[in-house]
Design an enzyme around this catalytic site. Structure first.
Site, PDB file in Angstrom:
ATOM      1  N   GLU A 198      17.281 -17.587  -8.565  1.00  0.00           N
ATOM      2  CA  GLU A 198      16.897 -16.210  -8.877  1.00  0.00           C
ATOM      3  C   GLU A 198      16.325 -16.113 -10.302  1.00  0.00           C
ATOM      4  OE1 GLU A 198      16.261 -13.678  -7.321  1.00  0.00           O
ATOM      5  OE2 GLU A 198      16.456 -12.010  -8.712  1.00  0.00           O
TER       6      GLU A 198
ATOM      7  N   ARG B 193       4.784   0.116  -6.044  1.00  0.00           N
ATOM      8  CA  ARG B 193       4.735  -0.729  -4.851  1.00  0.00           C
ATOM      9  C   ARG B 193       3.746  -1.884  -5.007  1.00  0.00           C
ATOM     10  NH1 ARG B 193       6.513   2.585  -0.143  1.00  0.00           N
ATOM     11  NH2 ARG B 193       5.176   1.381   1.215  1.00  0.00           N
TER      12      ARG B 193
ATOM     13  N   TRP C 288      -3.188  -2.521  -1.337  1.00  0.00           N
ATOM     14  CA  TRP C 288      -2.868  -3.897  -1.709  1.00  0.00           C
ATOM     15  C   TRP C 288      -3.637  -4.761  -0.713  1.00  0.00           C
ATOM     16  CZ3 TRP C 288      -0.379  -8.232   0.414  1.00  0.00           C
ATOM     17  CH2 TRP C 288       0.079  -9.180  -0.520  1.00  0.00           C
TER      18      TRP C 288
ATOM     19  N   GLU D 286       7.663 -14.650 -11.601  1.00  0.00           N
ATOM     20  CA  GLU D 286       6.933 -13.497 -11.057  1.00  0.00           C
ATOM     21  C   GLU D 286       6.472 -12.516 -12.124  1.00  0.00           C
ATOM     22  OE1 GLU D 286       9.164 -11.195  -8.180  1.00  0.00           O
ATOM     23  OE2 GLU D 286      10.980 -11.341  -9.369  1.00  0.00           O
TER      24      GLU D 286
ATOM     25  N   ASN E  71      -1.538   2.066   6.124  1.00  0.00           N
ATOM     26  CA  ASN E  71      -0.694   0.943   5.680  1.00  0.00           C
ATOM     27  C   ASN E  71      -0.413   0.073   6.898  1.00  0.00           C
ATOM     28  OD1 ASN E  71      -0.548   2.120   3.218  1.00  0.00           O
ATOM     29  ND2 ASN E  71       1.668   2.455   3.214  1.00  0.00           N
ATOM     30  N   GLY E  72      -0.334  -1.247   6.693  1.00  0.00           N
ATOM     31  CA  GLY E  72      -0.041  -2.137   7.824  1.00  0.00           C
ATOM     32  C   GLY E  72      -1.261  -2.984   8.144  1.00  0.00           C
TER      33      GLY E  72
ATOM     34  N   LYS F 265       5.968  -4.309  -4.038  1.00  0.00           N
ATOM     35  CA  LYS F 265       7.405  -4.042  -4.015  1.00  0.00           C
ATOM     36  C   LYS F 265       7.977  -4.192  -2.617  1.00  0.00           C
ATOM     37  CE  LYS F 265      11.334  -2.818  -5.654  1.00  0.00           C
ATOM     38  NZ  LYS F 265      12.060  -3.916  -6.327  1.00  0.00           N
TER      39      LYS F 265
ATOM     40  N   CYS G 225       0.825  -1.213   0.000  1.00  0.00           N
ATOM     41  CA  CYS G 225       0.000   0.000   0.000  1.00  0.00           C
ATOM     42  C   CYS G 225       0.861   1.265   0.000  1.00  0.00           C
ATOM     43  CB  CYS G 225      -0.867   0.034   1.249  1.00  0.00           C
ATOM     44  SG  CYS G 225      -1.844  -1.436   1.479  1.00  0.00           S
TER      45      CYS G 225
ATOM     46  N   LYS H  97      12.590 -14.781 -11.163  1.00  0.00           N
ATOM     47  CA  LYS H  97      12.333 -13.665 -12.090  1.00  0.00           C
ATOM     48  C   LYS H  97      11.302 -14.077 -13.136  1.00  0.00           C
ATOM     49  CE  LYS H  97      13.491 -11.045 -10.366  1.00  0.00           C
ATOM     50  NZ  LYS H  97      14.179 -10.852  -9.150  1.00  0.00           N
TER      51      LYS H  97
ATOM     52  N   HIS I  84      17.105 -36.620  -8.580  1.00  0.00           N
ATOM     53  CA  HIS I  84      16.365 -37.093  -7.400  1.00  0.00           C
ATOM     54  C   HIS I  84      14.878 -36.736  -7.502  1.00  0.00           C
ATOM     55  CE1 HIS I  84      20.094 -38.287  -5.558  1.00  0.00           C
ATOM     56  NE2 HIS I  84      20.600 -37.108  -5.880  1.00  0.00           N
TER      57      HIS I  84
HETATM   58  C1  F6R Z   1      11.586 -10.498  -6.229  1.00  0.00           C
HETATM   59  C2  F6R Z   1      11.528  -9.535  -5.160  1.00  0.00           C
HETATM   60  C3  F6R Z   1      11.164 -10.005  -3.813  1.00  0.00           C
HETATM   61  C4  F6R Z   1      11.979  -9.255  -2.747  1.00  0.00           C
HETATM   62  C5  F6R Z   1      11.486  -9.645  -1.348  1.00  0.00           C
HETATM   63  C6  F6R Z   1      12.311  -8.987  -0.269  1.00  0.00           C
HETATM   64  O1  F6R Z   1      11.947  -9.919  -7.443  1.00  0.00           O
HETATM   65  O2  F6R Z   1      11.750  -8.361  -5.365  1.00  0.00           O
HETATM   66  O3  F6R Z   1      11.326 -11.374  -3.689  1.00  0.00           O
HETATM   67  O4  F6R Z   1      13.323  -9.573  -2.899  1.00  0.00           O
HETATM   68  O5  F6R Z   1      10.156  -9.257  -1.207  1.00  0.00           O
HETATM   69  O6  F6R Z   1      12.279  -7.602  -0.364  1.00  0.00           O
HETATM   70  P1  F6R Z   1      13.379  -6.708   0.296  1.00  0.00           P
HETATM   71  O7  F6R Z   1      14.662  -6.974  -0.386  1.00  0.00           O
HETATM   72  O8  F6R Z   1      12.901  -5.294   0.092  1.00  0.00           O
HETATM   73  O9  F6R Z   1      13.433  -7.080   1.744  1.00  0.00           O
END
Ligand code: F6R
Length: 617
Positions: A490, A27, A74, A497, A100-101, A612, A2, A494, A513
């Site tokens: 990773e 975000r 959100w 997502e 927010n929260g 985000k 949010c 990517k 396995h």
């Molecule tokens: C994936 C991504 C998330 C963040 C995760 C942690 O592309 O961005 O998996 O890495 O939400 O976020 P931070 O690094 O802000 O603690």
């Protein structure tokens, strides 16, 4: 997650709010709304969907007023719809709030309010809070108590369990707004006869660079001409005004189609900035000022525990290999969400490193608190200056990746690995895990990594062609060994997502396995197989996939002929030290995901359901 924006001053509030909400779109959100106050009356406009939808809603309205609050939601409690969107008004209209929260005891509070006759329009915890403010306020009013709205907020927030970043308008006091923080960030921008409030600095920087970051339990009463800061215990506080060094072009697309692509291309610059003033190529040394006070303890640590989530957790896995190899310190990497809820053994000689791009991830922040309470030294690696994690840790290193707006993390990941590499090298030199010669070779190699990334970026055309070939698949597997196993994880993250293609990352040897059962001619297998000490082994893994007709896309070292002769497609990266290979090999995987997702018509900067900065657990 949010987003919050608030304005009080002499400008047209609706313009400031809409612009601010657009800046916060990165975000992740599913509904948006604003409240505007003009001549002692407040109007609310809100809807499911994007800020653009909200703009349409405002088109034929008289959206006047120079005080207002805006929010992108959100969904947590209650589905994304017009009713659950913020701002929320209390039942009799006395309070309008954005939040927010999460209010954890909201159902108990709601039941109590329902007994008192309160009727709820939606399902959010925020509406409960708006009504609770009103209930407390009207009770005092009915008793004839002389009490300020600030005292009402203070009294009410004592009843609340959970996290909040709140901005509150009170209809009976139309000339000010109240901001309160616990666990969810808020920053106040100071202009001339105007103030801005936001969940991060991005909506503020085009108006002012003077800001105040609220601390937990802070309550700010803001009018056009004054700001009064107190806390939940009603102690007066002196605002700590800081200058932020964030430029507007850093948060704009700068000619790229998407933030994600811009951020992928910014990686050479981000790594150079992260190394600047720290990695000294001439004297072959590393200085990490933020670790100065605890460096000896870090070098003498019996164990390192890294806590993080998502992509930052993958960077942590690379950190594990680095610390164990260079510094010979046993290292464990934990999902912050698991670490905080089991009963982990934390010894006082342990060093805990929290990695987070945003510095606000709820689980990582809670893991930091827990480690601090257990007496460990906690170090932060964070990108957002002034965020909660750097403020909660006694030492740390900022990554200087610059604002990361795309929801999928790219440049923050490589900047985190750069910091971990410098830390492990510095500790390795100090405790003799590395010889001076090894250290100096690594300094030379790290120094030229940005140039090598530039070379990879210049070959993006080949990655785009491969993307075209595989864009319609439904599943994929990523394989890597050693340092390249976290890169496989990773790469898979990517892809899933942003393109919504199912992708799994595995250590290559694990394939037999179980996952090998999935391989057939429709399964693309992306193998990260640059030349290192497990090269021969991964060649065998590639053969195993080929024998089952899987489609191999291999990321290889320039000039590799062996894998080229077996794989369906290869992407070459320049040669580097094994330990630095993640910094190069992840780049083609980021581009592959980006191209595939855009070819499938996905919104790469704001993928569905994602946020985000994950400020709820
Ligand atoms: C994936 C991504 C998330 C963040 C995760 C942690 O592309 O961005 O998996 O890495 O939400 O976020 P931070 O690094 O802000 O603690």
């Amino acid at each position: 997650m949010c987003g919050i924006v608030g304005y009080i001053g002499n400008r047209k509030a609706s313009e400031v709010l809409i612009k601010g909400l657009k800046r916060l779109e990165y975000r992740g959100y599913d509904s948006a709304g604003i409240a505007l106050c003009n001549n002692n009356s407040c109007q609310i406009y809100k809807c499911k969907g994007k800020v653009q939808d909200l703009e349409k809603l405002l088109q034929d309205k008289n959206a006047e007023g120079s005080i207002g609050i805006g929010h992108t939601r959100w969904a947590t409690h209650g589905e994304p719809n017009d009713v659950n969107a913020h701002p929320h008004t209390s039942m009799r209209g006395n309070f309008i709030i954005i939040h927010n929260g999460i209010i954890e005891n909201y159902s108990k509070l709601k039941a109590g309010l329902e007994e008192e006759g309160y009727v709820f329009k939606g399902e959010t915890d925020t509406e409960v809070l708006a009504n609770l403010f009103e209930y407390v306020y009207l009770n005092h009013l009915n008793n004839g108590d002389k009490i300020s709205p600030e005292d009402i907020i203070r009294e009410t927030l004592q009843m609340v369990e959970g996290a909040y970043g709140l901005v509150i308008l009170c209809n009976d006091y139309p000339d000010f707004m109240i901001a309160a923080r616990k666990g969810s960030p808020l920053v106040i921008g100071i202009g001339k006869d105007e103030y801005f409030v936001a969940s991060d600095a991005t909506p503020i920087i085009e108006y002012t660079n003077s800001v105040i970051y609220l601390n937990d339990d802070d309550i700010a009463i803001i009018s056009r001409s004054s700001l009064n800061l107190t806390n939940l215990k009603n102690m007066k506080k002196k605002p700590d005004i800081q200058k932020i060094d964030l430029k507007i072009d850093e948060i704009e697309k700068g000619g790229f189609d998407h933030y994600m692509l811009k951020e992928i291309y910014e990686q050479p610059r981000a790594i150079r900035d992260t190394c600047r003033g720290r990695l000294d190529f001439r004297s072959k040394s590393i200085h990490l000022g933020g670790l100065h006070n605890i460096f000896d303890k870090l070098a003498g640590a019996k164990r390192i525990i890294i806590v993080a989530c998502g992509t930052s957790w993958h960077a942590g896995l690379v950190g594990e290999y680095l610390f164990e190899e260079f510094a010979r310190i046993p290292t464990e990497v934990e999902y912050a969400s698991e670490f905080r809820y089991r009963n982990p053994i934390i010894n006082k000689d342990d060093i805990v490193i929290a990695i987070s791009q945003s510095g606000e991830t709820a689980d990582t922040l809670a893991a930091v608190q827990m480690a601090k309470n257990a007496g460990a030294i906690v170090i932060g690696i964070c990108n957002v200056v002034g965020a909660s994690i750097p403020r909660e840790t006694i030492a740390g290193v900022y990554t200087h990746a610059g604002p990361e707006i795309g929801v999928a993390s790219t440049k923050a990941f490589t900047a985190q690995i750069t910091v971990l590499t410098m830390m492990a090298m510095a500790v390795g030199l100090a405790n003799k895990g590395l010889t001076e010669k090894e250290f100096s070779q690594l300094v030379d190699e790290l120094y030229i990594i940005p140039e090598k990334i530039e070379e990879i970026l210049e070959r993006s055309e080949c990655i785009r062609d491969i993307s075209e070939k595989i864009k319609d698949v439904s599943n994929s597997i990523y394989l890597g060994r050693g340092y390249l196993y976290p890169v496989a994880l990773e790469g898979a993250l990517k892809l899933k997502e942003i393109s919504y293609i199912h992708a799994e990352g595995y250590p290559a040897a694990e394939m037999k396995h179980g996952p090998i059962a999935l391989i057939d001619e429709k399964m693309p297998v992306i193998v990260i197989a640059t030349k290192d000490n497990s090269y021969d082994k991964i060649v065998s893994n590639i053969q195993e996939v080929k024998a089952r007709k899987g489609v191999i896309i291999a990321v290889v070292t320039e000039g590799d002929v062996t894998i080229k002769s077996i794989a369906d497609y290869v992407i070459e990266v320049p040669k580097t030290d094994f330990a630095l290979a993640p910094l190069l090999t992840v780049i083609p995987l980021q581009l592959l995901s980006y191209y595939i997702a855009t070819m499938r018509g996905c919104n790469v900067d704001q993928p569905r359901n994602l946020a985000k900065s994950v400020t709820v657990e």
